[in-house]
Design an enzyme around this catalytic site. Structure first.
Site, short mmCIF file in Angstrom:
data_model
loop_
_atom_site.label_atom_id
_atom_site.label_comp_id
_atom_site.label_asym_id
_atom_site.label_seq_id
_atom_site.Cartn_x
_atom_site.Cartn_y
_atom_site.Cartn_z
N ASP A 64 0.34 -1.29 0.07
CA ASP A 64 -0.05 0.00 -0.05
C ASP A 64 0.75 1.26 0.05
O ASP A 64 1.94 1.34 0.38
CB ASP A 64 -1.17 0.11 1.25
CG ASP A 64 -0.60 -0.08 2.43
OD1 ASP A 64 0.58 -1.05 2.71
OD2 ASP A 64 -0.47 1.00 3.24
N GLU A 103 -0.01 -0.76 5.59
CA GLU A 103 1.51 -0.71 6.97
C GLU A 103 1.08 0.62 6.81
O GLU A 103 1.56 0.78 8.04
CB GLU A 103 2.05 -1.23 5.43
CG GLU A 103 3.66 -0.68 6.57
CD GLU A 103 4.55 0.66 7.21
OE1 GLU A 103 4.76 0.58 7.40
OE2 GLU A 103 3.98 1.20 5.58
#
Lengths: 366, 366
Positions: free
Chosen positions: B78, B132
């Protein structure tokens, strides 16, 4: 109960607790003073010795007897919002309810004296005005002084704010300043790459904690200055060194200083903690008012009634009269510490002390 | 251009700048990693030497060669939200765009090595995970360690966060604490009737400004602790002495301290400025991770490639591996200072340094 026709009859007939309760029963939150202004206007117009003018929801009534001195007595019609205390409740010699102290007790005294003393020894101007509890732009006294100064002119003024029968003279000024301290952002894991503006603010706030205000004595009254942080804002994210801190200060300054002098004083106090790139901005300012006790009307009020006198530390509309060249003091029934609280109330003795002292001044002059 | 069939062919075919650009072209803001997870899964499933598992938008690929050692290499799929840099742009040997450094460059290296080194000297587990950049509850590595620890077990781990080819070992812990200081309200014209909580906070903030963090050296790496105010809140109204100040602190602590020890340290630092009635609350905490350089896999990676080594001062997911008993370090292409900025970019040389060093470890083992 006094016998009919006795010298005390008119006093006995008007129970100031009941009269105040009748005013508390008419809601008059700021911006909604119309109904109370109507009632006040009607009462004043019924007194043939008064000339009555209405400007918006501000009502002014005057005697015009050609006396040498004119006293202005002013009080605001509006209240803050109710807090479960909108209805008056009488309990013996105490009236509870919104506005009982701030300042419908004062209004009741004003109405009583305005309508019953037809031939005072001095001319009197009674000012009932709107919008005191909200931003200055809505203040009815400000409007009158600006647009109809002829209606509110006089030699001295009294403002019926709650002082519990003490003569609170002049008022301190109030200034708000926004102090912006700058730093540099960085990750909090590497804060030495930046500079924490909130840490910088720490030194400023600690200096305020050590601040000792001046206590100048003017006309025998001790004022007491103050400098307080009222807001601190700063922070970007939980892992970012903040690059900006805004500390809002409120400075209260005695009437021996102008606003410019007060600002210079604050800047001197905080100078050690400012750096190039920081800002100090005056957010708002209201001038102080000198005590004005030298004026014969105020001096007489004090002397003949043996009133306690003290400096007014907060800011009130007396400052507006002072700015117009009219010495002014605060003098009204009720405890200012109860204003704006659920437990707001006023005691009969407080109402009567103010009525008697003010009535005496009107009957006898300076 | 190298001749067809030359020894450099496979390297030349996979241009890591182009490979990273292809990943940047697939948006994968946190909570929307599905499309990128699909692409990664498809690429990995095409390699017959890998066992591939998918858990939500987390993709795990493993060799299963029965080697003595297993290395886990992990990277998050991400990105933070785009800031006008959502599309990749190649300019010579530089790729610009969201996620290029943090950390699609690392993902490109991982995919390249995972699919081309079919018989590594050590077993390898490749972990591509979601979530994350957002709250820990969404973290895919956390999910895998909790729910499928069998998939992500190993002897040592590398996390492909941008370190520009430096081996950043362990990580410092991070703790946020909310410190509530109390005072007493009063009118700012009479502040001596109350106590200013913001002024109290000043002493605390000034103490933080003077704070010098420890700099312990562990496995030859110097850590550097920090303690920063990240938010200050306080203020009631422009004319009220504030009765409450909340200072939020962020403490970064070295891996030689537990969270409990770190908290005790902060409390000791601020103790002078606390009084009965104040509160200190730990808002969140993330443990530190020891450097782990003693592990043969990490030591070999460093030694054979003459890598620069330094302590990781920020907190990263290496801490999750450490908590699971797996020594871990950060090692990836790109400059972490460019992460989350509009100017995020990665250079070819940085991608190739990481690919070559990691490829060498896989081919030769410890």
């Amino acid at each position: 109960m006094p016998a009919p026709g006795s010298a005390l009859a008119s006093t006995a007939v008007t129970d100031l607790i009941e009269a105040t309760a009748a005013l508390v029963a008419v809601p008059s939150e700021s911006h909604h003073e119309g109904a109370l202004a109507d009632l006040v206007e009607q009462r004043l117009r019924a007194a043939p010795h008064l000339r009555v003018d209405r400007v918006g929801d501000n009502v002014v009534a005057r005697t015009d007897l050609g006396r040498e001195q004119r006293l202005v007595v002013a009080g605001h019609l509006d209240t803050v919002p109710a807090d479960g205390n909108g209805s008056p409740r009488v309990d013996g010699d105490v009236l509870w309810g919104l506005g009982s102290a701030d300042m419908k007790g004062g209004l009741a005294v004003m109405l009583e004296l305005a309508t019953t003393i037809a031939e005072p020894a001095i001319d009197v101007t009674w000012v009932f005005y709107a919008g005191e509890e909200v931003a200055a732009v809505h203040n009815g006294l400000r409007t009158l002084l600006a647009e109809r100064p002829d209606l509110v002119d006089g030699d001295a003024a009294l403002l019926g704010e709650p002082t519990d029968g003490v003569l609170e003279v002049g008022c301190q000024g109030s200034m708000r300043l926004a102090v912006t301290l700058r730093g540099a952002r960085a990750h909090t894991a590497r804060p030495w790459m930046g500079r924490n503006a909130l840490h910088r603010a720490g030194h400023l706030l600690a200096a305020l904690d050590a601040y000792e205000g001046r206590r100048p004595v003017l006309d025998g009254c001790e004022y007491r200055e103050a400098l307080q942080a009222v807001f601190v804002e700063g922070g970007v994210a939980g892992n970012v060194v903040p690059d900006l801190a805004v500390v809002t200060l409120n400075h209260r300054f005695a009437p021996d200083r102008t606003a410019a002098e007060a600002r210079a004083h604050v800047e001197q106090v905080i100078a050690l903690h400012l750096e190039p790139g920081d800002d100090v901005e005056v957010v708002d300012v209201a001038d102080a008012a000198p005590p004005g006790l030298h004026h014969p009307l105020l001096a007489t009020l004090r002397a003949r009634n043996d009133l306690d006198v003290r400096a007014k530390l907060g800011w009130t509309d007396v400052s507006r009269f002072a700015a117009a060249g009219i010495p002014a003091a605060n003098f009204g029934p009720g405890d200012s510490a109860l204003a704006h609280t659920r437990d707001e109330r006023v005691e009969r003795s407080s109402l009567e002390v103010v009525r008697d002292a003010l009535g005496d001044l009107l009957r006898h002059g300076a």
